[in-house]
Design a protein around this motif. Structure first.
Motif, PDB file in Angstrom:
ATOM      1  N   SER A 224       9.000 -30.183   3.022  1.00  0.00           N
ATOM      2  CA  SER A 224       7.928 -29.898   2.076  1.00  0.00           C
ATOM      3  C   SER A 224       8.153 -30.684   0.791  1.00  0.00           C
ATOM      4  O   SER A 224       9.241 -31.231   0.564  1.00  0.00           O
ATOM      5  CB  SER A 224       7.888 -28.399   1.761  1.00  0.00           C
ATOM      6  OG  SER A 224       9.057 -28.011   1.047  1.00  0.00           O
ATOM      7  N   GLU A 225       7.136 -30.731  -0.046  1.00  0.00           N
ATOM      8  CA  GLU A 225       7.251 -31.456  -1.316  1.00  0.00           C
ATOM      9  C   GLU A 225       8.354 -30.861  -2.182  1.00  0.00           C
ATOM     10  O   GLU A 225       9.104 -31.600  -2.840  1.00  0.00           O
ATOM     11  CB  GLU A 225       5.908 -31.406  -2.059  1.00  0.00           C
ATOM     12  CG  GLU A 225       5.862 -32.279  -3.299  1.00  0.00           C
ATOM     13  CD  GLU A 225       4.499 -32.310  -3.954  1.00  0.00           C
ATOM     14  OE1 GLU A 225       4.412 -32.651  -5.152  1.00  0.00           O
ATOM     15  OE2 GLU A 225       3.511 -31.989  -3.261  1.00  0.00           O
ATOM     16  N   ALA A 226       8.486 -29.525  -2.182  1.00  0.00           N
ATOM     17  CA  ALA A 226       9.524 -28.869  -2.977  1.00  0.00           C
ATOM     18  C   ALA A 226      10.910 -29.196  -2.438  1.00  0.00           C
ATOM     19  O   ALA A 226      11.852 -29.427  -3.209  1.00  0.00           O
ATOM     20  CB  ALA A 226       9.299 -27.363  -2.983  1.00  0.00           C
ATOM     21  N   GLU A 227      11.044 -29.219  -1.101  1.00  0.00           N
ATOM     22  CA  GLU A 227      12.347 -29.550  -0.493  1.00  0.00           C
ATOM     23  C   GLU A 227      12.738 -30.988  -0.794  1.00  0.00           C
ATOM     24  O   GLU A 227      13.915 -31.285  -1.077  1.00  0.00           O
ATOM     25  CB  GLU A 227      12.286 -29.312   1.010  1.00  0.00           C
ATOM     26  CG  GLU A 227      12.216 -27.842   1.396  1.00  0.00           C
ATOM     27  CD  GLU A 227      11.972 -27.633   2.878  1.00  0.00           C
ATOM     28  OE1 GLU A 227      12.364 -26.580   3.401  1.00  0.00           O
ATOM     29  OE2 GLU A 227      11.370 -28.547   3.527  1.00  0.00           O
ATOM     30  N   GLN A 228      11.773 -31.907  -0.726  1.00  0.00           N
ATOM     31  CA  GLN A 228      12.065 -33.299  -1.072  1.00  0.00           C
ATOM     32  C   GLN A 228      12.508 -33.420  -2.522  1.00  0.00           C
ATOM     33  O   GLN A 228      13.456 -34.156  -2.840  1.00  0.00           O
ATOM     34  CB  GLN A 228      10.830 -34.165  -0.828  1.00  0.00           C
ATOM     35  CG  GLN A 228      10.455 -34.333   0.637  1.00  0.00           C
ATOM     36  CD  GLN A 228       9.210 -35.176   0.818  1.00  0.00           C
ATOM     37  OE1 GLN A 228       8.531 -35.538  -0.146  1.00  0.00           O
ATOM     38  NE2 GLN A 228       8.892 -35.504   2.070  1.00  0.00           N
TER      39      GLN A 228
END
Length: 505
Positions: A224-228
């Motif tokens: 996800s964008e947050a994980e990246q």
């Protein structure tokens, strides 16, 4: 004319001061005259290689050797300079004039470090916008510096609140934020390790050339964008961290150690200061530790100053050791960084900072046969840890690591497993371990560290001295006497104090 009349005429002239006696009035006249000439003629102007910024004679640098003299910026929080400012500014002015007289193109300018707590607090107290007060103070400081006749190029002087300055500091920050340190890349000096655009790291993750930490086996596009963002945060040169700080609720801000008094109060306002773990921006300067030390050899500084810098940089080489910790919520990992992994055999207990995440998993009850002096007088580990954390918050980082201070701590109810010996090590929490130093956890080797030894003695913990060949020197042998009980690796006490002769035999 009578003698009386002659005497009356000559008497005033005889008492009058000579026209050119050097006094305060004459000195001021000389200073004002030459300061005006320097201003009108641009005597102290530094020339660029090309462009509009020329020297006082209208010339560019034209191949002249360049010299840059930099002063510590005064902070315009008061009405004017204090007596300590000229102490440094006069010294750099002498050096600047010396190099200018040698025909060099000297850049000597002044800046004003205008952001900060004093200006903010003055605005809160008076209701006046901080820019008004700050600019008034800067104008007064400029006047004072000019009266001292310092050789500044005022065309290049600035304040850190100037929009042009802020613009470039933000631009520099954006470049640092969008960069990571690649240990395998070659930097312009030819050695390994340099900053590269963060996009190059993303390319490595996308192509599979580099494994994604914490997401091994997954593709970059699956995150996800947050994980990246979390993954990249662990690589960026400017990153968000969560670490203990000196939080002052009365001022509504974080304070440096120097701004906190010995009584744990703010230097400004005398408000209580507490340790809090807050999110803040950090710089990954440790990635450059080795290069910083190497580059000290290229600077013309006194050796004692270089030594201070080397100690401050504190480059160390070691290993990360992982201990399994059995908790009510399953086995957790405790990472410890050590410069001496060979001392693992001498570890008899472990200590974590009061802010360490493992303290969220302490058991509800004390383990059986827990010594009373390990409990700190509390009924449960949860109660003990909560109270100890509150006590640690009331101390500054300096107080916590003070060598002369009394060592405090208590048992957490948890045990860590020594990865080498398999021994169960009692896990304590103590405020002399800081969360922002290393990993916030240490393996205690009381046989080789005085602070660990003091802690072990206080809580009745065993001390292991690793047996090794002893030196021939009598002075060195004497260092083995008077130590704590000598304990072998299987925990058996051999004797109450090491006799150097017997140990060697």
């Amino acid at each position: 004319m009578s003698d009386t009349e002659k005497s009356a005429q000559t008497q005033p002239n005889e008492s009058a001061e000579p026209s050119f006696r050097y006094n305060a009035k004459l000195a001021q006249g000389i200073e004002e005259k030459w300061q005006k000439i320097w201003d009108d003629e641009g005597t102290f102007w530094a020339a660029n290689v090309n462009g509009d910024l020329k020297d006082g004679k209208g010339h560019n640098a034209e191949g002249r050797p360049s010299y840059f003299a930099m002063d510590m910026f005064p902070y315009p929080s008061g009405k004017g300079l204090h007596v300590g400012h000229p102490l440094g500014y006069l010294a750099t002015d002498v050096v600047s004039r010396y190099h200018r007289m040698k025909g060099e193109n000297v850049l000597h300018a002044m800046g004003y470090d205008a952001f900060g707590l004093p200006a903010e607090q003055y605005a809160v107290q008076t209701g006046q916008h901080p820019r008004i007060t700050t600019e008034q103070n800067i104008a007064n400081m400029r006047r004072q510096l000019h009266r001292m006749g310092l050789s500044f190029d005022n065309r290049r002087s600035f304040a850190t609140i100037d929009p042009g300055y802020v613009r470039w500091t933000q631009w520099i920050f954006s470049r640092i934020y969008d960069a990571w340190y690649d240990e395998d890349a070659t930097n312009p000096s030819g050695s390994r390790g340099c900053a590269r655009p963060i996009s190059t790291l993303v390319e490595q993750f996308e192509s599979g050339k580099r494994a994604i930490p914490g997401f091994e086996g997954k593709a970059w596009a699956d995150l996800s964008e947050a994980e990246q963002a979390d993954v990249l945060n662990d690589f960026r040169l400017a990153y968000i961290s969560k670490s203990p700080v000196n939080w002052c609720p009365g001022l509504g801000t974080v304070l440096a150690n120097e701004e906190v008094t010995a009584e744990g109060k703010s230097e400004r306002g005398n408000f209580p200061v507490f340790q809090r773990e807050l999110r803040q921006w950090s710089m990954r300067i440790t990635a450059y530790g080795h290069r910083l030390i190497e580059d000290l050899d290229t600077i013309d500084w006194p050796e004692k100053v270089k030594l201070m810098q080397r100690n401050w940089i504190g480059e160390s080489h070691g290993a990360s050791v992982h201990f399994d910790v059995e908790t009510p919520n399953g086995v957790k990992d405790m990472e410890i960084y050590t410069t001496r992994p060979d001392t693992l055999f001498g570890t008899t207990f472990a200590v974590v900072s009061p802010e360490h995440h493992l303290l969220e998993d302490v058991p509800a009850e004390w383990p059986a046969e827990t010594p009373e002096d390990w409990k700190g007088g509390y009924a449960t580990p949860v109660e003990a840890v909560k109270a100890y954390r509150l006590a640690a918050e009331a101390k500054t980082a300096k107080d916590r690591v003070d060598e002369a201070g009394e060592k405090t701590g208590l048992f957490t109810g948890l045990y860590a497993i020594n990865p080498i010996t398999g021994a169960k090590l009692p896990l304590f929490t103590a405020d002399y371990v800081l969360m922002d130093y290393g990993t916030g956890a240490i393996m205690a080797v009381p046989g080789g560290d005085q602070r660990d030894y003091d802690f072990a003695v206080k809580f009745g913990l065993p001390v292991i001295y690793t047996v090794k060949p002893l030196p021939e020197s009598g002075d060195d042998l004497a260092n083995y006497e008077g130590k704590a009980p000598f304990v072998s690796h299987d925990g058996i006490v051999i004797n109450s104090s090491i006799d150097a002769t017997k140990a060697k035999g």
